[in-house]
Scaffold this motif. Structure first.
Motif, PDB file in Angstrom:
ATOM      1  N   SER A  51      -7.294  31.471   9.219  1.00  0.00           N
ATOM      2  CA  SER A  51      -8.264  33.277   9.439  1.00  0.00           C
ATOM      3  C   SER A  51      -8.275  34.333  11.338  1.00  0.00           C
ATOM      4  O   SER A  51      -8.239  35.030  10.581  1.00  0.00           O
ATOM      5  N   GLU A  52      -8.282  33.470  12.085  1.00  0.00           N
ATOM      6  CA  GLU A  52      -8.288  34.049  12.862  1.00  0.00           C
ATOM      7  C   GLU A  52      -6.492  34.888  13.069  1.00  0.00           C
ATOM      8  O   GLU A  52      -6.723  36.383  12.993  1.00  0.00           O
ATOM      9  N   GLU A  53      -5.517  34.354  12.464  1.00  0.00           N
ATOM     10  CA  GLU A  53      -4.458  35.365  12.819  1.00  0.00           C
ATOM     11  C   GLU A  53      -4.671  35.862  11.503  1.00  0.00           C
ATOM     12  O   GLU A  53      -4.024  37.043  11.149  1.00  0.00           O
ATOM     13  N   VAL A  54      -5.126  35.812  10.350  1.00  0.00           N
ATOM     14  CA  VAL A  54      -5.170  37.478   9.174  1.00  0.00           C
ATOM     15  C   VAL A  54      -6.283  38.278   9.651  1.00  0.00           C
ATOM     16  O   VAL A  54      -5.448  39.021   9.751  1.00  0.00           O
ATOM     17  N   ARG A 119       2.741  42.835   2.762  1.00  0.00           N
ATOM     18  CA  ARG A 119       2.787  41.575   4.612  1.00  0.00           C
ATOM     19  C   ARG A 119       1.890  40.612   4.203  1.00  0.00           C
ATOM     20  O   ARG A 119       1.904  39.914   5.199  1.00  0.00           O
ATOM     21  N   LEU A 120       0.604  41.013   4.129  1.00  0.00           N
ATOM     22  CA  LEU A 120      -0.422  39.779   4.416  1.00  0.00           C
ATOM     23  C   LEU A 120       0.276  38.804   3.376  1.00  0.00           C
ATOM     24  O   LEU A 120      -0.304  37.768   4.310  1.00  0.00           O
ATOM     25  N   LYS A 121       0.693  38.740   2.421  1.00  0.00           N
ATOM     26  CA  LYS A 121       0.996  36.674   1.567  1.00  0.00           C
ATOM     27  C   LYS A 121       1.920  37.044   2.622  1.00  0.00           C
ATOM     28  O   LYS A 121       2.164  35.169   3.159  1.00  0.00           O
ATOM     29  N   THR A 122       2.830  37.437   2.953  1.00  0.00           N
ATOM     30  CA  THR A 122       3.860  37.139   4.487  1.00  0.00           C
ATOM     31  C   THR A 122       2.937  36.233   5.399  1.00  0.00           C
ATOM     32  O   THR A 122       2.849  34.802   5.885  1.00  0.00           O
ATOM     33  N   VAL A 123       2.208  37.070   6.175  1.00  0.00           N
ATOM     34  CA  VAL A 123       1.309  36.131   6.729  1.00  0.00           C
ATOM     35  C   VAL A 123       0.533  34.628   6.476  1.00  0.00           C
ATOM     36  O   VAL A 123       0.341  33.933   7.676  1.00  0.00           O
ATOM     37  N   MET A 124       0.573  35.166   5.702  1.00  0.00           N
ATOM     38  CA  MET A 124      -0.463  33.594   4.968  1.00  0.00           C
ATOM     39  C   MET A 124       0.071  32.482   4.684  1.00  0.00           C
ATOM     40  O   MET A 124      -0.173  31.474   4.981  1.00  0.00           O
ATOM     41  N   GLN A 125       1.469  32.777   4.392  1.00  0.00           N
ATOM     42  CA  GLN A 125       2.638  31.559   4.465  1.00  0.00           C
ATOM     43  C   GLN A 125       3.965  31.080   5.860  1.00  0.00           C
ATOM     44  O   GLN A 125       3.699  30.152   5.676  1.00  0.00           O
ATOM     45  N   GLU A 126       2.521  31.745   6.474  1.00  0.00           N
ATOM     46  CA  GLU A 126       3.689  31.797   8.091  1.00  0.00           C
ATOM     47  C   GLU A 126       3.004  29.952   8.587  1.00  0.00           C
ATOM     48  O   GLU A 126       1.806  30.051   8.047  1.00  0.00           O
TER      49      GLU A 126
END
Length: 126
Positions: A51-54, A119-126
């Motif tokens: 959550s913090e990263e998102v 881009r959001l999907k990429t961030v969540m997959q990391e």
């Protein structure tokens, strides 16, 4: 009969082991982007630890709108940005939903929202 019982027990053990290993070090992510003639929608369920990263990503993405922050917030609101772009957002740790009305917003705002979805999907997959 005993051979069948042991076979069932062994298979159950292997299945439990595989399922438990698949969660170790992995992320649970449900990510959906949908679109109709009127709406563009993003829905995501992800690990609460992300959550913090998102939130930081969302702050950077909407950087030119410095009048609010997504960090450490729970939202259930319709936001209107400085340029007139409006969208509904529901957000809490581990969950995000955005509903964007294409008819009430500019084509440029729509392109930005689609880019956010990618881009959001990429961030969540990391």
């Amino acid at each position: 009969m005993k051979k069948i019982s042991w076979l069932v027990v062994c298979n159950l053990f292997v299945l439990c082991f595989i399922l438990s290993c698949s969660q170790v070090g992995g992320h649970s992510l449900t990510y959906e982007v949908s679109e109709s003639g009127t709406y563009f929608t993003i829905r995501a369920k992800y690990d609460k630890q992300q959550s913090e990263e998102v939130d930081r990503f969302m702050d950077r993405y909407f950087d030119k709108y410095k009048n609010f922050s997504f960090q450490n917030t729970v939202m259930d609101a319709t936001l209107t940005l400085n340029d007139g772009t409006g969208f509904y957002i529901k957000k809490q740790p581990g969950y995000l939903s955005i509903k964007f009305n294409k008819e009430k917003n500019s084509p440029a705002a729509y392109r930005q929202m689609k880019l956010l979805g990618e881009r959001l999907k990429t961030v969540m997959q990391e």
